[in-house]
Design an enzyme around this catalytic site. Structure first.
Site, PDB file in Angstrom:
ATOM      1  N   TRP A 153      -0.963   2.764  -2.912  1.00  0.00           N
ATOM      2  CA  TRP A 153      -1.204   2.644  -1.467  1.00  0.00           C
ATOM      3  C   TRP A 153      -0.012   3.167  -0.670  1.00  0.00           C
ATOM      4  CZ3 TRP A 153       1.254   0.225   2.571  1.00  0.00           C
ATOM      5  CH2 TRP A 153       0.532   0.086   3.770  1.00  0.00           C
ATOM      6  N   ALA A 193      -7.983   1.476  -1.293  1.00  0.00           N
ATOM      7  CA  ALA A 193      -7.649   0.048  -1.353  1.00  0.00           C
ATOM      8  C   ALA A 193      -7.160  -0.485  -0.011  1.00  0.00           C
ATOM      9  CB  ALA A 193      -6.585  -0.191  -2.425  1.00  0.00           C
ATOM     10  N   ASP A 194      -7.132   0.367   1.013  1.00  0.00           N
ATOM     11  CA  ASP A 194      -6.648  -0.065   2.314  1.00  0.00           C
ATOM     12  C   ASP A 194      -7.659  -0.993   2.977  1.00  0.00           C
ATOM     13  OD1 ASP A 194      -4.510   0.754   4.577  1.00  0.00           O
ATOM     14  OD2 ASP A 194      -6.484   0.530   5.500  1.00  0.00           O
ATOM     15  N   ILE A 195      -7.208  -2.198   3.345  1.00  0.00           N
ATOM     16  CA  ILE A 195      -8.108  -3.195   3.927  1.00  0.00           C
ATOM     17  C   ILE A 195      -8.663  -2.712   5.267  1.00  0.00           C
ATOM     18  CG2 ILE A 195      -8.312  -5.565   4.758  1.00  0.00           C
ATOM     19  CD1 ILE A 195      -8.008  -5.315   1.745  1.00  0.00           C
ATOM     20  N   TRP A 197      -9.525   4.407  10.915  1.00  0.00           N
ATOM     21  CA  TRP A 197      -8.512   3.448  11.378  1.00  0.00           C
ATOM     22  C   TRP A 197      -8.571   3.313  12.900  1.00  0.00           C
ATOM     23  CZ3 TRP A 197      -4.886   6.137   7.523  1.00  0.00           C
ATOM     24  CH2 TRP A 197      -4.707   5.327   6.399  1.00  0.00           C
TER      25      TRP A 197
END
Length: 288
Positions: free
Chosen positions: A223, A242-244, A284
């Protein structure tokens, strides 16, 4: 002070850029005047560079003002790279126009992949932001810079590797960083300060080589490297599954019954090649 006017390829929406950068309390942003002051480190110099938009999304033009007239070309080259002025967005929009992300790319048209202003600081910020909500990460990063950095001309200059290499773990722990993060930040700063890790060398490496080189260092996982590739090196095809935040953004955008897993998100990222970095950026942005 010297002054230059720069024209860049359209579309390029500086209002979108400043809206996003203004989330960071360290940024010297003036939204009303469409202006930002960039704390530029250049060969040991600390140079405040003022960038002001005098154009539009369809006809982008900027005024750049800075001291050190003998370094004009170096400063302009660095600023152009950081704000991705010579990376046309039109091919990116052509790519996403027929995808499920088309509405996002229409909403944020002209938003480029703006890089962190310094490679070392980008890596430090990645450490600090690991496994934290965005606002908490910004708050701790601000504390880090205001403790160890320097303010000049109304802008905060980030600490250098040798500054942090000289600190103890407890100095970092005093900022309310976890013990592990304090160790990672100090240890990696020492590797950079003594020349064991040369961040500039990473710019010449392929993404996979950067991943292999950095993950061999304690505390650096995929990450962290993916975010460094995105916001440090400006690589166009990186997607951190895997970024929330990305998982939340996909869940909301597609109105999914539950948050997608990292493996499910990785499959989506494959569909958005060769511009997966822009997919990540716009996802994002949709939840910030």
């Amino acid at each position: 002070m010297w002054k230059r006017t720069i024209t860049v390829p359209a579309p390029y929406d500086f209002a979108h850029v400043l809206d996003r950068l203004s989330l960071d309390p360290l940024m010297a942003v003036d939204v009303e005047r469409q202006r930002i002051t960039v704390p530029l480190h250049l060969d040991g110099l600390k140079i405040p560079v003022v960038i002001e938009s005098i154009g539009t999304k369809e006809a982008p033009r900027f005024v750049v003002l800075a001291p050190h007239s003998n370094r004009q070309e170096d400063i302009l080259e660095r600023v152009s790279h950081l704000f991705q002025w010579q990376t046309p967005l039109a091919p990116v929009y052509d790519h996403f126009r027929t995808t499920e992300l088309a509405p996002l790319f229409a909403r944020y048209e002209g938003l480029p992949l703006v890089l962190d202003f310094d490679l070392y600081f980008c890596l430090m910020k990645c450490f600090i932001h690991q496994q934290l909500y965005l606002k908490v990460g910004y708050r701790l990063t601000e504390r880090f810079v205001k403790t160890f950095g320097e303010e000049r001309d109304g802008v905060w200059f980030y600490p250098r590797p040798e500054d942090i290499a000289a600190r103890s773990y407890d100095d970092l722990r005093a900022l309310q960083l976890s013990r592990r993060k304090a160790e990672y930040i100090v240890d990696v700063s020492r590797l950079i300060a003594d020349g064991t890790l040369r961040l500039d060398d990473l710019e010449q490496m392929e993404d996979g080589e950067v991943m292999e080189r950095l993950t061999a260092i304690r505390g650096i996982g995929p990450w962290t490297v993916q975010n460094f590739l995105l916001f440090g090196l400006g690589r166009p095809n990186v997607f951190p599954p895997a970024d929330i935040g990305l998982q939340r953004a996909v869940e909301q955008l597609f109105q999914l019954p539950k948050r997608p897993t990292a493996s499910e998100l990785a499959l989506l990222g494959e569909r958005w090649k060769p511009y997966a970095s822009y997919a990540a950026l716009y996802l994002w942005r949709s939840i910030e």
